[in-house]
Design a protein around this motif. Structure first.
Motif, PDB file in Angstrom:
ATOM      1  N   HIS A  17      92.801  46.631  82.715  1.00  0.00           N
ATOM      2  CA  HIS A  17      94.281  46.658  82.699  1.00  0.00           C
ATOM      3  C   HIS A  17      94.763  46.114  81.356  1.00  0.00           C
ATOM      4  O   HIS A  17      94.907  44.903  81.175  1.00  0.00           O
ATOM      5  CB  HIS A  17      94.823  45.831  83.869  1.00  0.00           C
ATOM      6  CG  HIS A  17      96.312  45.889  84.035  1.00  0.00           C
ATOM      7  ND1 HIS A  17      96.949  45.594  85.215  1.00  0.00           N
ATOM      8  CD2 HIS A  17      97.314  46.189  83.157  1.00  0.00           C
ATOM      9  CE1 HIS A  17      98.256  45.710  85.070  1.00  0.00           C
ATOM     10  NE2 HIS A  17      98.507  46.055  83.822  1.00  0.00           N
ATOM     11  N   HIS A  19      97.414  47.472  78.178  1.00  0.00           N
ATOM     12  CA  HIS A  19      98.305  48.458  77.558  1.00  0.00           C
ATOM     13  C   HIS A  19      98.079  48.343  76.057  1.00  0.00           C
ATOM     14  O   HIS A  19      98.326  47.273  75.480  1.00  0.00           O
ATOM     15  CB  HIS A  19      99.763  48.152  77.891  1.00  0.00           C
ATOM     16  CG  HIS A  19     100.030  48.115  79.367  1.00  0.00           C
ATOM     17  ND1 HIS A  19     100.520  49.195  80.059  1.00  0.00           N
ATOM     18  CD2 HIS A  19      99.845  47.133  80.292  1.00  0.00           C
ATOM     19  CE1 HIS A  19     100.642  48.877  81.336  1.00  0.00           C
ATOM     20  NE2 HIS A  19     100.232  47.631  81.510  1.00  0.00           N
ATOM     21  N   HIS A 197     100.655  50.681  88.722  1.00  0.00           N
ATOM     22  CA  HIS A 197     101.180  49.330  88.885  1.00  0.00           C
ATOM     23  C   HIS A 197     101.928  49.291  90.227  1.00  0.00           C
ATOM     24  O   HIS A 197     102.767  50.162  90.490  1.00  0.00           O
ATOM     25  CB  HIS A 197     102.171  48.994  87.782  1.00  0.00           C
ATOM     26  CG  HIS A 197     101.535  48.692  86.444  1.00  0.00           C
ATOM     27  ND1 HIS A 197     100.665  49.537  85.828  1.00  0.00           N
ATOM     28  CD2 HIS A 197     101.682  47.619  85.625  1.00  0.00           C
ATOM     29  CE1 HIS A 197     100.286  48.990  84.675  1.00  0.00           C
ATOM     30  NE2 HIS A 197     100.887  47.833  84.516  1.00  0.00           N
ATOM     31  N   HIS A 221      97.832  45.029  89.177  1.00  0.00           N
ATOM     32  CA  HIS A 221      98.481  43.806  89.700  1.00  0.00           C
ATOM     33  C   HIS A 221      98.213  43.694  91.208  1.00  0.00           C
ATOM     34  O   HIS A 221      97.159  43.224  91.580  1.00  0.00           O
ATOM     35  CB  HIS A 221      99.987  43.747  89.386  1.00  0.00           C
ATOM     36  CG  HIS A 221     100.290  43.653  87.927  1.00  0.00           C
ATOM     37  ND1 HIS A 221      99.918  42.571  87.159  1.00  0.00           N
ATOM     38  CD2 HIS A 221     100.929  44.516  87.096  1.00  0.00           C
ATOM     39  CE1 HIS A 221     100.337  42.765  85.911  1.00  0.00           C
ATOM     40  NE2 HIS A 221     100.937  43.950  85.847  1.00  0.00           N
ATOM     41  N   ASP A 278      96.487  42.650  80.244  1.00  0.00           N
ATOM     42  CA  ASP A 278      97.765  43.357  80.351  1.00  0.00           C
ATOM     43  C   ASP A 278      98.361  43.661  78.963  1.00  0.00           C
ATOM     44  O   ASP A 278      98.171  44.768  78.453  1.00  0.00           O
ATOM     45  CB  ASP A 278      98.746  42.564  81.237  1.00  0.00           C
ATOM     46  CG  ASP A 278      99.812  43.425  81.899  1.00  0.00           C
ATOM     47  OD1 ASP A 278      99.789  44.661  81.734  1.00  0.00           O
ATOM     48  OD2 ASP A 278     100.673  42.864  82.607  1.00  0.00           O
TER      49      ASP A 278
HETATM   50 ZN    ZN Z   1     100.383  46.323  83.079  1.00  0.00          ZN
END
Ligand code: ZN
Ligand code: HPA
Length: 338
Positions: A17, A19, A197, A221, A278
């Motif tokens: 996870h 980005h 998500h 998440h 993240d």
């Molecule tokens: Zn995320």
């Protein structure tokens, strides 16, 4: 480095996870702004870092989309991803499944080819330089209409054989998974894996929808699933991987304090939790920082950290034989600990 730092850095792990736009460090943001002649609303790196004080997801997203404006060429995307891979390699990441948001760039007039080709060239370089494997997750922005997601999937068509999965990110509340049921069905028909998500700020119902209507292979998440005992039981039964992001949860006020983070509760329930960063440039830490944060805040021992690392491979989109090889490496690493 402390003994714990050394242990965590040496533990083979996957990051599931991440980005890639969220790995844009302020220093690179300034360098790319200068290289491309793009103006950014900050006078200094310090001013950028000072702005990273968020009270919720939307606060963060506003600044994250503004920062992405410096990314224009395939060289920019290559440089962005190489900086992430170098940093992740130092943290013991041996495989990374990275999300990218094409719409953040195509809506500014950047051709999708620039984005994808830049990322693919960095992925090849990371394998050569660091021995790190990686794959791409094309994520749809959920605050935009489903028709825009369909258009993005069509634009990505020439590269779909090099894309592992599609994902769903951006502003969660008010944009439930059901809004994207048709485009995810189309992606599944093309043989893509599915992630979304859900349950970061949105209710447990959104996690149910991600399972029932999108056919997810994992949940990004998933924190708020813990409010629903039947949902917990289902996620355990279905061995659904949750890609948990402790420092993100703290920065975006999903948890008030890291000491309240539910990572050990998730493991105690038998959920397949993993640890991820993240948007590391915005949330104050890469993946090893996230392992260290939960180890310290929740008193996780080395066996629990190894479980989280094992889950990162079993929850990955790697072929079964690669997963097995990575798990063997973790076993060997743990056996070699004193
Ligand atoms: Zn995320
Ligand atoms: N949630 C939703 N959208 C995002 C996130 C996140 O944590 N990071 C980048 N886009």
């Amino acid at each position: 480095m402390t003994d714990l730092d050394t242990f965590i850095a040496g533990l083979p792990k996957a990051e599931l996870h991440l980005h890639i736009e969220g790995s844009l460090e302020p220093e690179l943001m300034f360098a790319l702004a200068a290289r491309n002649g793009v103006s950014i609303p900050f006078a200094s790196v310090e001013e950028v870092r000072a702005a990273y004080d968020f009270t919720n997801l939307q606060d963060f997203l506003d600044i994250y989309y503004a920062g992405a404006a410096v990314l224009l060429t395939r060289q920019d995307f290559h440089d962005l991803a190489m900086a992430y891979f170098a940093r992740a390699a130092a943290d013991g990441v041996v495989h990374a499944e990275i999300m990218f948001d094409p719409q953040t760039h195509t809506d500014r007039g950047v051709p999708i080819a620039e984005v994808i080709e830049g990322l693919l060239s960095a992925m090849a370089a990371a394998e050569a330089q660091f021995g790190m494997t990686s794959s791409l997750i094309l994520s749809f922005l959920r605050h935009l209409p489903e028709a825009a997601a369909f258009a993005t999937l069509a634009e990505a068509e020439p590269w779909l054989d090099r894309i592992a999965a599609v994902g769903l990110d951006s502003s969660e509340v008010g944009h439930p998974p059901e809004k994207f049921a048709r485009v995810f069905a189309a992606a599944r028909e093309k043989g893509l894996r599915i992630t979304a998500h859900a349950g970061e700020e949105g209710p447990p119902e959104y996690v149910h929808q991600a399972l029932d209507l999108l056919g997810v292979h994992r949940i990004d998440h998933g924190n708020r699933a813990l409010e629903d005992p039947a949902l917990i039981a289902r996620l355990v039964r279905e061995e659904m991987t949750l890609t948990v992001c402790p420092l993100s949860n703290h920065k975006l006020c999903v948890v008030e304090d890291l000491a309240d983070h539910p990572i050990d509760a998730m493991l105690a329930h038998g959920l397949k939790a993993t640890i991820n960063s993240d948007d590391p440039a915005y949330f104050g830490g890469y993946v090893a920082d996230n392992y260290r944060a939960v180890a310290t805040a929740r008193g996780l021992d080395r066996e629990a950290l190894a479980t989280l690392a094992r889950n990162s491979f079993t929850g990955s989109f790697l072929p079964a034989e690669d997963v097995a090889a990575h798990l063997d490496r973790i076993d060997a690493y743990m056996a070699a600990q004193g």
